[in-house]
Design an enzyme around this catalytic site. Structure first.
Site, PDB file in Angstrom:
ATOM      1  N   THR A 335     -10.349  -3.002   3.157  1.00 34.42           N
ATOM      2  CA  THR A 335      -9.978  -2.615   1.793  1.00 34.42           C
ATOM      3  C   THR A 335      -9.406  -3.798   1.023  1.00 34.42           C
ATOM      4  OG1 THR A 335      -7.700  -2.028   2.307  1.00 34.42           O
ATOM      5  CG2 THR A 335      -9.359  -0.304   2.643  1.00 34.42           C
ATOM      6  N   CYS A 336      -9.241  -3.587  -0.261  1.00 32.09           N
ATOM      7  CA  CYS A 336      -8.718  -4.629  -1.137  1.00 32.09           C
ATOM      8  C   CYS A 336      -7.197  -4.516  -1.223  1.00 32.09           C
ATOM      9  CB  CYS A 336      -9.360  -4.434  -2.513  1.00 32.09           C
ATOM     10  SG  CYS A 336      -9.426  -5.928  -3.474  1.00 32.09           S
ATOM     11  N   ASP A 337      -6.586  -4.005  -0.170  1.00 31.76           N
ATOM     12  CA  ASP A 337      -5.160  -3.699  -0.182  1.00 31.76           C
ATOM     13  C   ASP A 337      -4.409  -4.646   0.745  1.00 31.76           C
ATOM     14  OD1 ASP A 337      -3.180  -1.258  -0.831  1.00 31.76           O
ATOM     15  OD2 ASP A 337      -2.800  -1.997   1.198  1.00 31.76           O
TER      16      ASP A 337
END
Ligand SMILES: Cc1ncc(COP(=O)(O)O)c(C=O)c1O
Length: 393
Positions: A335-337
């Site tokens: 994810t982009c987290d």
């Protein structure tokens, strides 16, 4: 992601992850079941535990998992929601579904009673007992009263949230007796408990209740807590936990003919599943994989455990990794987290590179159950393997 995951894999079987990689070259994460492992672990548990083994569905609700657990000899399932009850009823219509969540909505009790024919419930307060008595229409109920137990060495304590005090439990059981319903006592020492003595301590607590209540308690549900030997952890064998349960009952004078139940989940299914992930990028000792904290690999975060991992390359490339020295890699998810990384490293050959696959073991309990669709990443591809899981080393 969704396009290349959209394949029907119900009957796909491979000898091992390398054969899978050679055939499918999957850029998506693949959930790998090992039915032989699941059956063997469940059968050993049933042979070792001196009572009824009730599988805790919360750990892994996958339909095939329910079938293999059942095939291995489990006939009753510990459920906490209507979804879990429905899954058991659909997959295994002849199995027993016990509604063991101590806090339930009125609507779920009504549906459990009217739609799914559930007769066993767990409560830990008088208010919850009243709720069950008011909503359920059938009168042949069996009610387990869950008692809080002292802190154990469990990774996940449960008695802060659930469990009646001894005084409360006696009052609730007396009320069950007044209603002429079957009564049982339940407890749960906490998930992933490495201290067998916790069972003996719990028996000391519940034996006071057993003695003081007017109810004739014929069943004791010792919950679970049975641990998995995750990498680097020293975990006593199941036999040691059973010994403490048996001696705990004897020592506290609870009649030998009071039947025992347990509700294991983690210990039954953790070792039987692995994730096949692909490396999307390597930056020094950081690896970016296609599964992570928000997917099937959250247990290292919650349980502070280390998962076994092994490098998988297509069959004709395997020799290249044989003698490569190992090193620790920090694992980041897809994810982009920023929080999507694992707190414990994977130990892998030093030459891991983009496009390699990594098989991560011991994710059968709570892995898929806790996975999310965050950021659009999820996996629905499942296969069966017939080799041994990655060694915990
Ligand atoms: C009521 C109940 N039964 C069984 C389990 C499974 O326990 P374990 O993870 O120790 O196998 C849990 C886990 O939280 C639970 O809450």
């Amino acid at each position: 992601m969704v396009d290349d995951q959209d394949i029907e894999t119900d009957s796909i079987r491979f000898s091992d992850a390398a054969a899978l990689v050679t055939t499918l070259k999957p850029s998506y994460p693949v959930y790998c079941f090992r039915p032989h492992k699941i059956r063997a672990v469940v059968q050993h548990f049933i042979e070792t535990f001196p009572g009824k083994v009730v599988y805790a569905v919360k750990c892994n609700i996958e339909p095939r998992m329910l079938s293999w657990v059942s095939e291995a000899g489990v006939t009753a399932f510990d459920t906490a929601s209507l979804t879990e009850i429905a899954a058991v009823r659909k997959q295994l219509p002849d199995a027993d579904a016990l509604f063991m969540h101590p806090v339930k909505s009125r609507a779920s009790i009504l549906a459990a009673d009217q739609v799914y024919d559930v007769s066993t419930y767990c409560v830990d307060s008088m208010a919850e007992l009243e709720k069950v008595l008011q909503v359920a229409k059938r009168r042949d109920l069996k009610i387990f009263v869950r008692v809080a137990t002292p802190r154990s060495k469990a990774t996940f304590e449960l008695s802060a949230k659930f469990g009646a005090t001894q005084t409360e439990a006696i009052e609730i059981l007396d009320r069950v007796a007044k209603e002429r319903m079957q009564a049982g006592i339940a407890f749960h020492i906490g998930s992933q408990c490495i201290n067998p003595r916790a069972f003996r301590t719990a028996f000391a607590v519940i034996s006071d209740v057993w003695r003081a209540t007017k109810a004739e308690v014929r069943e004791i549900d010792v919950g679970s807590g049975f641990p998995v030997a995750y990498a680097g952890q020293s975990v006593p064998p199941l036999e040691d936990f059973v010994k403490e349960i048996v001696e705990g009952r004897r020592e506290t004078g609870i009649d030998e003919d009071v039947a025992l139940l347990c509700e294991p989940g983690r210990a039954l299914v953790a070792d039987g599943c692995s994730m096949l992930c692909q490396v999307y990028l390597r930056k020094g000792n950081k690896l970016y994989l296609n599964d992570g904290l928000y997917g099937n690999l959250s247990e290292p975060y919650w349980a502070r455990i280390r998962l076994p991992a092994r490098l998988i390359r297509a069959k004709n490339e395997i020799h290249k990794t044989n003698n490569a020295p190992l090193q620790d890699f920090t694992i980041f998810g897809p994810t982009c987290d920023g929080n999507d990384f694992l707190p414990t490293p994977f130990r892998l050959p030093h030459d891991v590179r983009e496009g390699d696959w990594i098989e991560v073991g011991q994710i059968g309990a709570y892995g898929a159950a806790l996975s999310t669709k965050f950021n659009g990443f999820f996996t629905n591809v499942q296969v069966e393997l017939s080799d041994e899981p990655p060694p915990t080393g």
